[in-house]
Write a protein that holds these residues in place. Structure first.
Motif, PDB file in Angstrom:
ATOM      1  N   ILE A  58       0.820  -1.210   0.000  1.00 18.23           N
ATOM      2  CA  ILE A  58       0.000   0.000   0.000  1.00 18.23           C
ATOM      3  C   ILE A  58       0.854   1.261   0.000  1.00 18.23           C
ATOM      4  N   VAL A  59       1.936   1.254   0.748  1.00 16.42           N
ATOM      5  CA  VAL A  59       2.792   2.446   0.834  1.00 16.42           C
ATOM      6  C   VAL A  59       3.354   2.805  -0.546  1.00 16.42           C
TER       7      VAL A  59
ATOM      8  N   GLU B 285      -9.271   5.436  -1.438  1.00 18.17           N
ATOM      9  CA  GLU B 285      -9.481   4.014  -1.147  1.00 18.17           C
ATOM     10  C   GLU B 285      -8.257   3.396  -0.483  1.00 18.17           C
ATOM     11  N   LEU B 286      -7.084   3.763  -0.964  1.00 19.55           N
ATOM     12  CA  LEU B 286      -5.850   3.231  -0.383  1.00 19.55           C
ATOM     13  C   LEU B 286      -5.635   3.731   1.040  1.00 19.55           C
TER      14      LEU B 286
ATOM     15  N   LYS C 234      -5.565   2.561   6.724  1.00 21.52           N
ATOM     16  CA  LYS C 234      -6.075   2.799   8.072  1.00 21.52           C
ATOM     17  C   LYS C 234      -6.664   1.521   8.675  1.00 21.52           C
ATOM     18  N   ASP C 235      -7.412   0.782   7.859  1.00 21.48           N
ATOM     19  CA  ASP C 235      -7.986  -0.488   8.315  1.00 21.48           C
ATOM     20  C   ASP C 235      -6.897  -1.485   8.682  1.00 21.48           C
TER      21      ASP C 235
END
Length: 121
Positions: A76-77, A110-111, A116-117
């Motif tokens: 994700i990063v 969205e990312l 965060k999730d």
């Protein structure tokens, strides 16, 4: 005459070789070879940087391709970093109400929610 041939060769390398690398990257990604795909995109980007202005649409496409590969790698990063580069270039080139900007903002949002999730787990 010699300098014309040499300039022609540089033009070929400066445009067609990175296009070839980008295509190899696409094939590699389709086959699940994500690291190889990223390597070819990075090579393509480096060659284009020597011959094309950084604000070119070519770099938008390269960074979008990188983002898609990082998504498949579940990084994700790196995906966010790639989309932020896309957004920066789009903001320089597109009108503020352009659909592509909306899509990029949506992908980044969205990312960020996904990131965060994942930190909550």
């Amino acid at each position: 005459m010699q300098s014309i041939v040499s300039n022609s060769s540089r033009d070929w390398i400066g445009f067609f070789l990175p296009c070839f690398y980008t295509k190899i990257s696409s094939i590699s990604a389709e086959n699940g070879n994500y690291d190889t795909a990223l390597w070819f995109l990075e090579k393509s980007s480096a060659i284009f940087q020597a011959s094309v202005p950084l604000s070119s649409d070519i770099f938008i496409q390269i960074y979008e391709d990188m983002a898609q590969i990082y998504i498949k790698k579940q990084d994700i990063v790196k995906t966010l970093e790639s989309y932020e580069k896309v957004l920066k270039l789009q903001l320089e080139r597109l009108p503020s109400n352009h659909l592509k900007l909306a899509l990029t903002y949506s992908a980044i949002a969205e990312l960020l929610v996904l990131e965060k999730d994942m930190t909550k787990r």
